[in-house]
Design an enzyme around this catalytic site. Structure first.
Site, PDB file in Angstrom:
ATOM      1  N   GLY A   1      16.142  24.166   9.240  1.00 57.32           N
ATOM      2  CA  GLY A   1      14.833  24.777   9.044  1.00 57.32           C
ATOM      3  C   GLY A   1      14.947  26.144   8.403  1.00 57.32           C
ATOM      4  CE  LYS A   2       9.088  28.647   8.344  1.00 56.02           C
ATOM      5  NZ  LYS A   2       7.877  29.373   8.832  1.00 56.02           N
ATOM      6  CE1 TYR A   3      17.992  30.740  14.252  1.00 56.77           C
ATOM      7  CE2 TYR A   3      16.004  29.406  14.031  1.00 56.77           C
ATOM      8  CZ  TYR A   3      16.758  30.322  14.746  1.00 56.77           C
ATOM      9  OH  TYR A   3      16.286  30.821  15.941  1.00 56.77           O
TER      10      TYR A   3
ATOM     11  CD  GLU B   1      23.541  31.225  26.512  1.00 57.75           C
ATOM     12  OE1 GLU B   1      23.918  31.706  25.422  1.00 57.75           O
ATOM     13  OE2 GLU B   1      22.592  31.691  27.181  1.00 57.75           O
TER      14      GLU B   1
ATOM     15  CG  ASP C   1      24.263  30.898  17.641  1.00 59.77           C
ATOM     16  OD1 ASP C   1      24.618  29.713  17.778  1.00 59.77           O
ATOM     17  OD2 ASP C   1      23.539  31.498  18.460  1.00 59.77           O
TER      18      ASP C   1
ATOM     19  CG  PHE D   1      24.928  23.596  14.160  1.00 64.46           C
ATOM     20  CD1 PHE D   1      24.733  22.224  14.099  1.00 64.46           C
ATOM     21  CD2 PHE D   1      26.101  24.074  14.728  1.00 64.46           C
ATOM     22  CE1 PHE D   1      25.686  21.346  14.591  1.00 64.46           C
ATOM     23  CE2 PHE D   1      27.059  23.208  15.225  1.00 64.46           C
ATOM     24  CZ  PHE D   1      26.857  21.840  15.159  1.00 64.46           C
TER      25      PHE D   1
ATOM     26  CG  HIS E   1      24.975  36.867  26.898  1.00 64.76           C
ATOM     27  ND1 HIS E   1      24.115  37.913  26.643  1.00 64.76           N
ATOM     28  CD2 HIS E   1      24.366  35.749  26.394  1.00 64.76           C
ATOM     29  CE1 HIS E   1      23.039  37.460  26.037  1.00 64.76           C
ATOM     30  NE2 HIS E   1      23.166  36.150  25.865  1.00 64.76           N
ATOM     31  N   PRO E   2      26.525  39.844  25.666  1.00 68.58           N
ATOM     32  CG  PRO E   2      25.309  40.213  23.696  1.00 68.58           C
ATOM     33  CD  PRO E   2      26.100  39.163  24.420  1.00 68.58           C
TER      34      PRO E   2
ATOM     35  CG  ASP F   1      20.685  33.452  15.013  1.00 66.89           C
ATOM     36  OD1 ASP F   1      21.749  32.859  15.272  1.00 66.89           O
ATOM     37  OD2 ASP F   1      19.816  33.699  15.872  1.00 66.89           O
TER      38      ASP F   1
END
Length: 376
Positions: A146-148, A325, A233, A143, A255-256, A235
């Site tokens: 926008g600016k992604y 999440e 994701d 996904f 999750h890190p 990004d």
């Protein structure tokens, strides 16, 4: 007086019926053995009576056991794993799992016997060769709204160097700016489809709608076109191999930032009025929403359930702490993943690499959220 030793007709019939019953039971055991070791279709019930030669037509058993794992063919033989959904009751009290064993080293198995994939726990040549023979298709949704869209080039280029190289991969890119999609050369058997969707003024809304869009994509296309599906994701960037070792019925990534954190400090949704609510006394690992994956039908059940829970919350004007999440973590708590990906598969560039992380395969890139998000 000589006793009559000739068996009576009734006795003979009973003995013969007992013989038939024992023979039938032995046959059913053999059939069950062959089913679970060789993968012979669905279990069937054989309805029979003690009358001679009488039986009812077999009917398919409605058990929840399903053959859900790809056949693991190797050059020297065949092994097939049959798995069931791993449901855990709510309110169950047990010790919090840990990625570290008693010796302080990382562990390769969750308490419900799901593998935790780390560097050194698999042979990449072997696992890829096994799955490549299955002729599978891996759908992957991304996904970029926008600016992604600025992250697309690095994401796609790094994916084509590391992500399921040599497998059939179909990317489905959801974006509101198709003109911003860069031209990236796809590898063999890799393709990209752009899905145009409306824009949004809230990044939270973009996050919340992901489950719904993935649900509809599976219903309309993936159910007949793919074997596995991953949602990632944008990004992010791939820094290392991501291959067949990540395949499973239902796959979650640890999750890190929270793999060493006590469960009561997890950023779960803590309001009881939310469908994503998890009490402080419960929790396994905290899973990142940047990656979900598994067999198409199992991911479908996940996203459908999460979407329904999101709708219930929305009707009450509730937005969970971390949007989808939070609902994902609620689902995984009571529907245990069959495979866990270690933080190697979901790192963050803002973090330094600790000793237990031998390699970084996929990571969130550094960014200024104020520059890329449409709202705070």
């Amino acid at each position: 007086m000589i006793k009559d030793t000739k068996p009576k007709a009734g006795t003979m019939k009973q003995q013969f019926n007992l013989f038939l019953l024992g023979l039938t039971g032995f046959s059913l055991i053999c059939i069950a053995y062959l089913h679970f070791t060789l993968g012979w279709g669905n279990i069937v019930y054989l309805h029979f009576t003690l009358g001679w030669g009488k039986y009812e037509k077999p009917s398919t058993c409605s058990m929840t056991t399903e053959k859900t794992q790809t056949n693991l063919y190797s050059p020297q033989g065949t092994t097939e794993k049959t798995q069931i959904n791993l449901y855990s009751p709510q309110g169950l009290s047990y010790k919090q799992p840990s990625v570290f064993g008693p010796d302080g080293k990382v562990t390769a198995m969750a308490p419900w016997l799901a593998p935790i994939v780390w560097e050194g726990t698999f042979d990449p040549t072997l696992i890829d060769s096994i799955y490549k023979q299955q002729n599978i298709t891996i759908a992957t949704t991304v996904f970029a709204l926008g600016k992604y869209t600025k992250f697309l080039k690095d994401f796609l280029e790094s994916a084509e160097q590391n992500y399921f190289v040599g497998f059939r991969v179909h990317y489905y890119l959801f974006t509101d700016q198709p003109q911003q999609v860069p031209e990236v050369k796809m590898g063999e058997d890799h393709q990209l489809t752009v899905m145009v969707v409306p824009s949004s003024n809230r990044w939270q809304e973009i996050s919340l709608r992901r489950m719904e869009r993935l649900e509809k994509l599976i219903e309309s296309q993936l159910i007949n076109e793919a074997n596995y599906v991953f949602s990632l994701d944008v990004d992010t960037k791939f820094y290392g191999r991501w291959g067949a070792e990540s395949l499973g019925r239902l796959v979650a990534a640890i999750h890190p930032w929270f793999y060493y954190t006590p469960r009561e400090q997890f950023p779960y949704e803590r309001r009881p009025e939310s469908q994503a609510f998890i009490p402080h006394s419960e929790g396994d690992f905290y899973y990142g929403g940047a990656m979900i994956g598994g067999l198409v039908k199992n991911v479908y059940q996940l996203v459908k359930t999460c979407r329904e829970q999101l709708d219930i919350d929305a009707a009450k004007s509730i937005e969970a702490a971390w949007q989808e999440e939070s609902h994902l973590n609620k689902y995984f708590l009571y529907n245990k993943p069959s495979k866990l990906l270690s933080p190697e598969y979901l790192w963050d560039d803002k973090r330094s690499k600790p000793e237990e992380i031998k390699t970084i395969r996929y990571s969130h890139v550094y960014k200024n959220y104020n520059e890329v998000r449409p709202n705070p």
